[in-house]
Design an enzyme around this catalytic site. Structure first.
Site, PDB file in Angstrom:
ATOM      1  N   ASN A  94       0.850  -1.187   0.000  1.00 18.37           N
ATOM      2  CA  ASN A  94       0.000   0.000   0.000  1.00 18.37           C
ATOM      3  C   ASN A  94       0.890   1.244   0.000  1.00 18.37           C
ATOM      4  O   ASN A  94       1.830   1.332   0.790  1.00 18.37           O
ATOM      5  CB  ASN A  94      -0.900   0.003   1.238  1.00 18.37           C
ATOM      6  CG  ASN A  94      -1.855  -1.183   1.257  1.00 18.37           C
ATOM      7  OD1 ASN A  94      -2.374  -1.576   0.217  1.00 18.37           O
ATOM      8  ND2 ASN A  94      -2.090  -1.755   2.433  1.00 18.37           N
TER       9      ASN A  94
ATOM     10  N   VAL B 131       1.275   2.533   8.214  1.00 19.10           N
ATOM     11  CA  VAL B 131       2.615   2.602   8.800  1.00 19.10           C
ATOM     12  C   VAL B 131       3.569   3.065   7.700  1.00 19.10           C
ATOM     13  O   VAL B 131       3.716   2.388   6.667  1.00 19.10           O
ATOM     14  CB  VAL B 131       3.059   1.238   9.377  1.00 19.10           C
ATOM     15  CG1 VAL B 131       4.469   1.342   9.948  1.00 19.10           C
ATOM     16  CG2 VAL B 131       2.074   0.745  10.439  1.00 19.10           C
TER      17      VAL B 131
ATOM     18  N   HIS C 140       6.716  -1.587   3.359  1.00 18.77           N
ATOM     19  CA  HIS C 140       6.512  -2.994   3.728  1.00 18.77           C
ATOM     20  C   HIS C 140       5.691  -3.714   2.678  1.00 18.77           C
ATOM     21  O   HIS C 140       4.854  -3.122   2.004  1.00 18.77           O
ATOM     22  CB  HIS C 140       5.842  -3.122   5.096  1.00 18.77           C
ATOM     23  CG  HIS C 140       4.569  -2.356   5.245  1.00 18.77           C
ATOM     24  ND1 HIS C 140       4.551  -0.998   5.493  1.00 18.77           N
ATOM     25  CD2 HIS C 140       3.275  -2.737   5.175  1.00 18.77           C
ATOM     26  CE1 HIS C 140       3.296  -0.585   5.586  1.00 18.77           C
ATOM     27  NE2 HIS C 140       2.493  -1.620   5.387  1.00 18.77           N
TER      28      HIS C 140
HETATM   29  P1  5GP Z   1      -0.454  -0.828   6.023  1.00 22.27           P
HETATM   30  O1  5GP Z   1      -1.904  -0.579   6.367  1.00 22.27           O
HETATM   31  O2  5GP Z   1       0.410   0.349   6.397  1.00 22.27           O
HETATM   32  O3  5GP Z   1      -0.227  -1.302   4.618  1.00 22.27           O
HETATM   33  O4  5GP Z   1      -0.020  -2.057   6.920  1.00 22.27           O
HETATM   34  C1  5GP Z   1       0.473  -1.925   8.213  1.00 22.27           C
HETATM   35  C2  5GP Z   1       0.291  -3.262   8.883  1.00 22.27           C
HETATM   36  O5  5GP Z   1       1.051  -3.272  10.063  1.00 22.27           O
HETATM   37  C3  5GP Z   1      -1.175  -3.542   9.286  1.00 22.27           C
HETATM   38  O6  5GP Z   1      -1.627  -4.730   8.656  1.00 22.27           O
HETATM   39  C4  5GP Z   1      -1.111  -3.657  10.796  1.00 22.27           C
HETATM   40  O7  5GP Z   1      -1.973  -4.653  11.316  1.00 22.27           O
HETATM   41  C5  5GP Z   1       0.357  -3.984  11.049  1.00 22.27           C
HETATM   42  N1  5GP Z   1       0.840  -3.506  12.330  1.00 22.27           N
HETATM   43  C6  5GP Z   1       0.655  -2.264  12.838  1.00 22.27           C
HETATM   44  N2  5GP Z   1       1.263  -2.156  14.037  1.00 22.27           N
HETATM   45  C7  5GP Z   1       1.836  -3.374  14.283  1.00 22.27           C
HETATM   46  C8  5GP Z   1       2.602  -3.877  15.363  1.00 22.27           C
HETATM   47  O8  5GP Z   1       2.885  -3.195  16.363  1.00 22.27           O
HETATM   48  N3  5GP Z   1       3.028  -5.156  15.261  1.00 22.27           N
HETATM   49  C9  5GP Z   1       2.750  -5.937  14.193  1.00 22.27           C
HETATM   50  N4  5GP Z   1       3.231  -7.190  14.194  1.00 22.27           N
HETATM   51  N5  5GP Z   1       2.036  -5.492  13.135  1.00 22.27           N
HETATM   52  C10 5GP Z   1       1.577  -4.219  13.196  1.00 22.27           C
END
Ligand code: 5GP
Length: 114
Positions: free
Chosen positions: A87, A96, A100
């Site tokens: 994303n 975040v 990733h």
């Molecule tokens: P995005 O929405 O930015 O593409 O994905 C961020 C991902 O990071 C989400 O799926 C969310 O659940 C995961 N995430 C956010 N904070 C943490 C954390 O503290 N630990 C872990 N293991 N995953 C996290």
């Protein structure tokens, strides 16, 4: 660049279920899994979004896919299939701001996604 929650996972000040690690890459299970297997693969280098990738990062970004392949095999997903998602920016669901790749599998995955 601004640190994120993923910086704390990289420096091990925040616990995570780490499934793969090299000197440049770390991968861990998502805290809020969207499928039976949901793993986040990140470079240890802080790159905020796809928009911030430089040509010099090309090899590093390629290694995210090599990691995905290795992890998918170790999770038993290589033959049945899996999805890799990146994303970019809030409008696409990025929450975040540390580059990733989501590795998602273990259930049927619809295409096109919603
Ligand atoms: P995005 O929405 O930015 O593409 O994905 C961020 C991902 O990071 C989400 O799926 C969310 O659940 C995961 N995430 C956010 N904070 C943490 C954390 O503290 N630990 C872990 N293991 N995953 C996290």
């Amino acid at each position: 660049m601004a640190e994120t929650i993923f910086s704390k996972i990289i420096d091990k000040s925040l616990p995570a279920d780490i499934v793969y690690e090299t000197d440049e890459i770390i991968a861990f299970r998502d805290i809020s899994p969207q499928a039976p297997t949901h793993i986040i693969i990140i470079p240890k280098k802080q790159i905020s979004t796809v928009n911030d990738i430089e040509l010099d990062d090309a090899a590093l970004v390629g290694k995210l896919f090599v990691a995905a392949k290795v992890i998918a095999k170790s999770e038993g997903l290589a033959d049945d299939g899996y999805r890799l998602v990146v994303n970019c920016q809030e409008g696409a669901g990025q929450t975040v701001f540390h580059l990733h790749v989501h590795l998602i599998g273990g259930r049927s995955l619809l295409w096109p996604p919603g």
